[in-house]
Design a protein around this motif. Structure first.
Motif, PDB file in Angstrom:
ATOM      1  N   PRO A   2      15.552  70.371  37.992  1.00 35.69           N
ATOM      2  CA  PRO A   2      14.391  70.613  38.847  1.00 35.69           C
ATOM      3  C   PRO A   2      14.574  71.883  39.672  1.00 35.69           C
ATOM      4  CG  PRO A   2      15.695  68.783  39.684  1.00 35.69           C
ATOM      5  CD  PRO A   2      16.288  69.177  38.361  1.00 35.69           C
ATOM      6  N   GLU A   3      13.464  72.546  39.930  1.00 36.66           N
ATOM      7  CA  GLU A   3      13.490  73.792  40.690  1.00 36.66           C
ATOM      8  C   GLU A   3      13.944  73.529  42.115  1.00 36.66           C
ATOM      9  OE1 GLU A   3      10.280  77.035  42.231  1.00 36.66           O
ATOM     10  OE2 GLU A   3      10.025  76.267  40.206  1.00 36.66           O
ATOM     11  N   LYS A   4      14.840  74.372  42.590  1.00 37.32           N
ATOM     12  CA  LYS A   4      15.326  74.236  43.959  1.00 37.32           C
ATOM     13  C   LYS A   4      14.302  74.853  44.901  1.00 37.32           C
ATOM     14  CE  LYS A   4      20.090  74.512  42.458  1.00 37.32           C
ATOM     15  NZ  LYS A   4      21.282  75.327  42.378  1.00 37.32           N
ATOM     16  N   PRO A   5      14.053  74.213  46.045  1.00 38.49           N
ATOM     17  CA  PRO A   5      13.091  74.799  46.988  1.00 38.49           C
ATOM     18  C   PRO A   5      13.635  76.114  47.549  1.00 38.49           C
ATOM     19  CG  PRO A   5      14.166  72.887  47.956  1.00 38.49           C
ATOM     20  CD  PRO A   5      14.619  72.966  46.527  1.00 38.49           C
ATOM     21  N   ARG A   6      12.750  77.064  47.737  1.00 35.35           N
ATOM     22  CA  ARG A   6      13.154  78.366  48.267  1.00 35.35           C
ATOM     23  C   ARG A   6      13.156  78.316  49.791  1.00 35.35           C
ATOM     24  NH1 ARG A   6       9.752  82.611  44.577  1.00 35.35           N
ATOM     25  NH2 ARG A   6      10.708  82.054  42.595  1.00 35.35           N
ATOM     26  N   PRO A   7      14.165  78.927  50.408  1.00 41.70           N
ATOM     27  CA  PRO A   7      14.192  78.944  51.885  1.00 41.70           C
ATOM     28  C   PRO A   7      13.118  79.901  52.399  1.00 41.70           C
ATOM     29  CG  PRO A   7      15.981  80.266  51.013  1.00 41.70           C
ATOM     30  CD  PRO A   7      15.323  79.598  49.839  1.00 41.70           C
ATOM     31  N   PRO A   8      12.662  79.703  53.627  1.00 44.39           N
ATOM     32  CA  PRO A   8      11.716  80.656  54.209  1.00 44.39           C
ATOM     33  C   PRO A   8      12.344  82.059  54.232  1.00 44.39           C
ATOM     34  CG  PRO A   8      11.921  78.704  55.593  1.00 44.39           C
ATOM     35  CD  PRO A   8      12.969  78.606  54.524  1.00 44.39           C
ATOM     36  N   PHE A   9      11.496  83.090  54.213  1.00 45.88           N
ATOM     37  CA  PHE A   9      11.978  84.468  54.101  1.00 45.88           C
ATOM     38  C   PHE A   9      12.978  84.826  55.203  1.00 45.88           C
ATOM     39  CE2 PHE A   9      11.537  89.088  54.815  1.00 45.88           C
ATOM     40  CZ  PHE A   9      12.015  89.519  53.585  1.00 45.88           C
ATOM     41  N   LEU A  10      12.661  84.468  56.433  1.00 46.72           N
ATOM     42  CA  LEU A  10      13.556  84.812  57.547  1.00 46.72           C
ATOM     43  C   LEU A  10      14.926  84.157  57.353  1.00 46.72           C
ATOM     44  CD1 LEU A  10      13.972  86.240  60.208  1.00 46.72           C
ATOM     45  CD2 LEU A  10      13.030  84.259  61.376  1.00 46.72           C
ATOM     46  N   GLU A  11      14.935  82.908  56.964  1.00 45.15           N
ATOM     47  CA  GLU A  11      16.201  82.201  56.715  1.00 45.15           C
ATOM     48  C   GLU A  11      16.976  82.872  55.579  1.00 45.15           C
ATOM     49  OE1 GLU A  11      17.427  77.816  55.079  1.00 45.15           O
ATOM     50  OE2 GLU A  11      15.740  77.917  56.486  1.00 45.15           O
TER      51      GLU A  11
END
Length: 100
Positions: free
Chosen positions: A67-76
């Protein structure tokens, strides 16, 4: 699937074994058939010199297994690069002399 159906399936698919194994040269020559079997019958193994080398599977099967891993927010994400020690200052630009 009965033994007769399995034998018929093997005969129909030529060099493909009943277990969904293909020799590399056969898989290359009949790639669209390998893909069709992957969609209809499940993952297909491709062998090199008699040893399993790769598996061709449908994207649905792949996504189920990985399953696709969730992407962190850009700032993080940017903070995670640890660029604090990187010197990003630049010298003042006073333009250049141009003869007119």
């Amino acid at each position: 699937m009965g033994k007769h159906a399995e034998l018929t399936k093997t005969k129909r698919s030529g060099s493909r074994t009943a277990a969904g194994r293909w020799k590399l040269e056969d898989a290359k020559a009949r790639f669209s058939e390998v893909v069709r079997h992957a969609h209809e019958d499940g993952p297909q193994r491709v062998t090199v010199r008699g040893q399993d080398a790769v598996v061709v599977m449908s994207v649905e099967e792949f996504e189920r297994l990985a399953p696709e891993k969730p992407r962190p927010p850009f700032l993080e994400f940017m903070e995670g690069l640890h660029l604090g020690a990187l010197d990003l200052t630049r010298e003042a630009d006073h333009g250049r002399d141009v003869e007119l």
